[in-house]
Design a protein around this motif. Structure first.
Motif, short mmCIF file in Angstrom:
data_model
loop_
_atom_site.label_atom_id
_atom_site.label_comp_id
_atom_site.label_asym_id
_atom_site.label_seq_id
_atom_site.Cartn_x
_atom_site.Cartn_y
_atom_site.Cartn_z
N THR A 120 33.42 -49.02 26.23
CA THR A 120 32.32 -49.14 25.58
C THR A 120 31.88 -47.91 24.79
OG1 THR A 120 31.41 -50.78 27.19
CG2 THR A 120 29.87 -49.74 25.49
N VAL A 121 31.66 -47.93 23.55
CA VAL A 121 31.54 -47.04 22.48
C VAL A 121 30.25 -47.03 21.85
CG1 VAL A 121 32.69 -45.35 20.85
CG2 VAL A 121 34.15 -46.48 22.40
N SER A 122 29.31 -45.92 21.65
CA SER A 122 28.14 -46.20 21.00
C SER A 122 27.69 -44.89 20.50
CB SER A 122 27.31 -46.81 21.93
OG SER A 122 25.93 -46.64 21.21
N GLY A 123 26.96 -44.52 19.47
CA GLY A 123 26.31 -43.37 19.09
C GLY A 123 25.31 -43.18 19.89
N ASN A 124 24.77 -44.01 20.90
CA ASN A 124 23.55 -44.12 21.82
C ASN A 124 24.39 -43.62 23.20
OD1 ASN A 124 21.61 -44.19 23.68
ND2 ASN A 124 20.77 -45.89 22.62
N GLU A 125 24.26 -42.39 23.73
CA GLU A 125 24.87 -42.14 25.18
C GLU A 125 24.47 -43.13 26.24
OE1 GLU A 125 22.68 -38.08 26.25
OE2 GLU A 125 24.52 -37.84 25.10
N GLU A 126 23.25 -43.76 26.12
CA GLU A 126 22.69 -44.54 27.37
C GLU A 126 23.42 -46.03 26.92
OE1 GLU A 126 18.34 -44.63 26.63
OE2 GLU A 126 18.31 -42.57 27.18
N PRO A 133 31.31 -41.23 20.25
CA PRO A 133 32.85 -40.98 19.99
C PRO A 133 33.18 -39.49 19.99
CG PRO A 133 31.55 -42.46 18.61
CD PRO A 133 30.44 -42.16 19.46
N PHE A 134 32.31 -38.61 19.80
CA PHE A 134 32.82 -37.15 20.04
C PHE A 134 32.94 -37.04 21.41
CE2 PHE A 134 28.73 -35.68 21.78
CZ PHE A 134 29.09 -34.66 22.22
N GLN A 135 32.53 -37.35 22.29
CA GLN A 135 32.91 -37.24 23.60
C GLN A 135 34.13 -37.92 24.14
OE1 GLN A 135 29.57 -39.59 25.74
NE2 GLN A 135 28.51 -37.83 26.01
N LEU A 136 34.73 -38.90 23.40
CA LEU A 136 35.91 -39.55 23.63
C LEU A 136 36.96 -38.42 23.07
CD1 LEU A 136 35.23 -43.24 23.18
CD2 LEU A 136 35.72 -42.21 25.34
N MET A 137 36.87 -38.07 21.89
CA MET A 137 37.76 -37.19 21.06
C MET A 137 37.76 -35.89 21.59
SD MET A 137 37.68 -35.95 17.14
CE MET A 137 38.57 -37.14 16.43
N ALA A 155 35.55 -27.67 28.24
CA ALA A 155 35.56 -27.65 26.77
C ALA A 155 34.14 -27.39 26.40
CB ALA A 155 36.14 -29.29 26.43
N ASP A 156 34.26 -26.49 25.44
CA ASP A 156 33.02 -26.04 24.63
C ASP A 156 33.30 -26.14 23.07
OD1 ASP A 156 30.93 -24.65 24.01
OD2 ASP A 156 31.62 -22.66 23.92
N VAL A 157 32.30 -27.16 22.83
CA VAL A 157 32.62 -27.63 21.43
C VAL A 157 31.49 -27.13 20.43
CG1 VAL A 157 32.30 -29.91 20.39
CG2 VAL A 157 33.22 -29.98 22.69
N THR A 158 32.02 -26.79 19.27
CA THR A 158 31.19 -26.33 18.30
C THR A 158 31.12 -27.34 16.88
OG1 THR A 158 31.57 -23.97 18.52
CG2 THR A 158 30.61 -24.60 16.36
N ARG A 205 30.66 -32.76 12.17
CA ARG A 205 31.90 -32.70 12.59
C ARG A 205 32.21 -31.78 13.48
NH1 ARG A 205 35.34 -29.41 11.15
NH2 ARG A 205 36.94 -29.38 9.39
N LEU A 206 33.00 -32.00 14.29
CA LEU A 206 33.55 -30.97 15.27
C LEU A 206 34.37 -30.03 14.46
CD1 LEU A 206 35.16 -33.34 17.89
CD2 LEU A 206 33.12 -32.26 17.89
N SER A 207 33.96 -28.61 14.60
CA SER A 207 34.83 -27.81 13.97
C SER A 207 35.74 -26.72 14.83
CB SER A 207 33.97 -26.68 13.43
OG SER A 207 32.84 -26.22 13.97
N ALA A 208 35.26 -26.75 16.22
CA ALA A 208 35.96 -25.73 16.95
C ALA A 208 35.60 -26.32 18.47
CB ALA A 208 35.58 -24.33 17.04
#
Length: 127
Positions: free
Chosen positions: A21-27, A32-36, A66-69, A77-80
């Motif tokens: 299950t994928v949603s922009g709402n983490e509840e 999507p960014f967590q999966l990526m 994983a430390d995400v920027t 968007r994910l930059s680093a």
């Protein structure tokens, strides 16, 4: 893959292992960014473990942080992504593991897929 909107702010699909299950709402589901980030981190760590094992180093445990920027000026968007491995095993030396990390980075398909758009750096510590 086929994703179906479930009327609860999420899309779902079924895989052999189970429902995703994928949603922009983490509840409501995985974002999507967590999966990526998860895909890149786990793929990188898995390839690293295989390289270490093939080089006859014994790995008892490997963790990856994983430390995400993100870039709010560009649609967040994910930059680093900074990946940090914590490795426990036998016969591990700084030099051998450094070479293995470099080799693994070249062979992780998920990291290589985004290498032109996301800066991925990798560090490690041995325990």
């Amino acid at each position: 893959m086929k994703f179906t909107y479930n009327q609860d702010e999420a899309f779902e699909t079924d895989f052999e292992f189970g429902k995703l299950t994928v949603s922009g709402n983490e509840e409501k589901g995985f974002r999507p960014f967590q999966l990526m980030v998860s895909s890149i981190a786990v793929c990188s760590a898995s390839v690293l473990r295989k390289v270490l094992t093939k080089q006859r180093m014994v790995v008892h445990d490997i963790q990856v942080e994983a430390d995400v920027t993100r870039d709010p000026a560009r649609a967040n968007r994910l930059s680093a992504i900074k990946l940090h491995y914590v490795i426990q095993g036998d016969g591990l030396t700084e030099e051998k593991v450094e070479k293995a990390v470099q080799l693994a980075a070249k062979n992780c398909p998920m990291a290589q897929t985004v290498s032109d758009t996301i800066a991925i750096t990798e560090t490690f510590e041995l325990h």
